[in-house]
Write an enzyme that holds these catalytic residues in place. Structure first.
Site, PDB file in Angstrom:
ATOM      1  N   LYS A   1      -9.854   2.708  -1.977  1.00 51.64           N
ATOM      2  CA  LYS A   1     -10.228   1.986  -1.069  1.00 51.64           C
ATOM      3  C   LYS A   1     -11.623   2.264  -0.430  1.00 51.64           C
ATOM      4  O   LYS A   1     -11.782   3.175  -0.012  1.00 51.64           O
ATOM      5  CB  LYS A   1      -8.673   2.786   0.408  1.00 51.64           C
TER       6      LYS A   1
ATOM      7  N   CYS B   1      -5.460  -2.877   1.934  1.00 57.18           N
ATOM      8  CA  CYS B   1      -4.681  -2.881   3.621  1.00 57.18           C
ATOM      9  C   CYS B   1      -6.296  -3.030   4.424  1.00 57.18           C
ATOM     10  O   CYS B   1      -7.015  -3.716   5.146  1.00 57.18           O
ATOM     11  CB  CYS B   1      -4.399  -1.941   3.731  1.00 57.18           C
TER      12      CYS B   1
ATOM     13  N   GLU C   1       0.858  -1.624   0.219  1.00 57.02           N
ATOM     14  CA  GLU C   1      -0.129  -0.181   0.502  1.00 57.02           C
ATOM     15  C   GLU C   1       0.569   1.305   0.253  1.00 57.02           C
ATOM     16  O   GLU C   1       1.781   1.275   0.479  1.00 57.02           O
ATOM     17  CB  GLU C   1      -1.149   0.332   1.202  1.00 57.02           C
TER      18      GLU C   1
END
Length: 394
Positions: free
Chosen positions: A196, A233, A119
């Site tokens: 994300k 993540c 990330e």
């Protein structure tokens, strides 16, 4: 990083031999042999010269009568920052480019088809500071920014699909920021991007001071080598996030992450979550984490009553692959840059779906109805109490 444990694997190998080691491998990894793949001598020499690990493992499938094998070579890179975080932004970014290019070149000479980074690989994970400057200056265009331009040339050179997680500057929408994975084709074109879905608000992970939840849904990118998706993540903690990539047809789901080993960290969960997702959704997963300590110029606090500090703690690496049957390979180390390669047969996805019938038995219709009720303002949890039957009789 002196004094840090190298890896779980090193602890096991230093203490187990013979049948005990075989049994540990069978029970923990899912198979007695790791199916190590031989690397080129030039790759091993380059890794040694540039101080990074390189390892490769295979995940074979059974031979089929009606389909040829679908062999794909997939790589993930974990690394630390290259120079101190008080240096100029472009200097920091270019230093990371120079460092990581040496690892990319080894992936290229090993014939890697799809490559994914951790990330926000091209910058320090500075969101703990809550400072807008200079960290927002790392943001760039997903389509035409310097990171995409840098990787585009390497994607073409090595006929490699590259997944690049960056801090995106959305120039079409008021220059706002997103945490974005850019998918670069082996032709050099940007296939698309994913933002994300789940943003943490825990400990030093103050990311919502910079960007909010993404708006791209759960896209699956149809590449020359297979259908891939990116669960960025914190999304690994959300099972429906993993599930939707599977529903959209993903064959490999990457989880580029930045997560730490501190008391409030995730290390004890790390080896479980991406592996569980592979099992439940019958696809391959790749979990990638950054490495090392990142110290920032100014102290910050964690809203926990403890003293101010200048770093988040150890980013513990430990990147690994899992196959759709739940078998996984050894991970990279906790404290060193590395390239991990998996030679996977994508036919295994359907073979495991046929064997375990998870999709056939998942009852989406039932859960859609249940979840729609949960979202109603007058929702009442379905809880049965001991005295309910007595009340019914009255």
């Amino acid at each position: 990083m002196d004094g840090e444990t190298k890896s779980l694997e090193s602890i096991v190998e230093n203490n187990l031999t013979g049948r005990d080691l075989e049994e540990f491998n069978r029970i923990y990894y899912g198979r007695k042999s790791h199916h190590e793949v031989q690397l080129k001598e030039t790759s091993i020499a380059a890794a040694k010269e540039n101080d990074f690990e390189v390892a490769a493992y295979a995940f074979p499938a059974k031979k089929e009568h009606t389909r040829p094998p679908r062999i794909v070579k997939v790589g993930v890179i974990q690394h630390s920052v290259a120079i101190p975080t008080d240096r100029p932004i472009n200097e920091q970014k270019n230093a990371i480019f120079a460092k990581v290019k040496k690892i990319i070149d080894v992936a290229g000479q090993e014939g890697v088809n799809i490559l994914c980074f951790q990330e926000l690989w091209n910058m320090p994970f500075a969101f703990c500071t809550r400072e807008k400057q200079p960290w927002c200056e790392f943001a760039e265009s997903a389509e035409e920014g310097p990171t995409t331009r840098f990787l585009r040339e390497l994607a073409i050179k090595y006929a490699m699909v590259i997944i690049s997680s960056i801090l995106e500057r959305d120039e079409k929408h008021a220059d706002i920021l997103w945490n974005t994975a850019v998918i670069i084709s082996d032709t050099g074109n940007v296939i698309g991007k994913h933002r994300k879905n789940h943003i943490p608000r825990v400990g030093d992970f103050n990311e919502s001071n910079y960007y909010m939840e993404g708006n791209t849904g759960h896209p699956v990118f149809a590449t020359r080598y297979g259908k891939i998706a990116v669960n960025i993540c914190f999304g690994r903690h959300h099972v429906l996030n993993w599930m939707m990539f599977g529903q959209n047809g993903a064959e490999i789901v990457f989880n580029p992450s930045a997560t730490i080993a501190a008391d409030a960290g995730s290390e004890y969960m790390w080896n479980i979550e991406a592996r569980n997702a592979a099992i439940t959704n019958c696809y391959y997963t790749a979990a990638i984490n950054r490495v090392g300590f990142e110290e920032f110029p100014n102290e910050f606090t964690s809203a926990d009553g403890k003293p101010a500090h200048k770093d988040l703690g150890l980013f513990y690496g430990s990147s690994y692959f899992t196959a759709p049957d739940g078998v996984r390979c050894p991970g990279l180390s906790r404290n060193k840059d590395g390239l991990l390669i998996s030679v996977m047969d994508l036919n295994l996805n359907r073979q495991i779906r046929d064997r375990r019938c998870y999709y056939m038995t998942q009852r989406l219709d039932m859960y859609v109805r249940s979840l729609s009720r949960v979202l109603e303002l007058d929702f009442k949890p379905q809880v049965v109490h001991e005295n309910d039957k007595c009340k019914e009789k009255e």
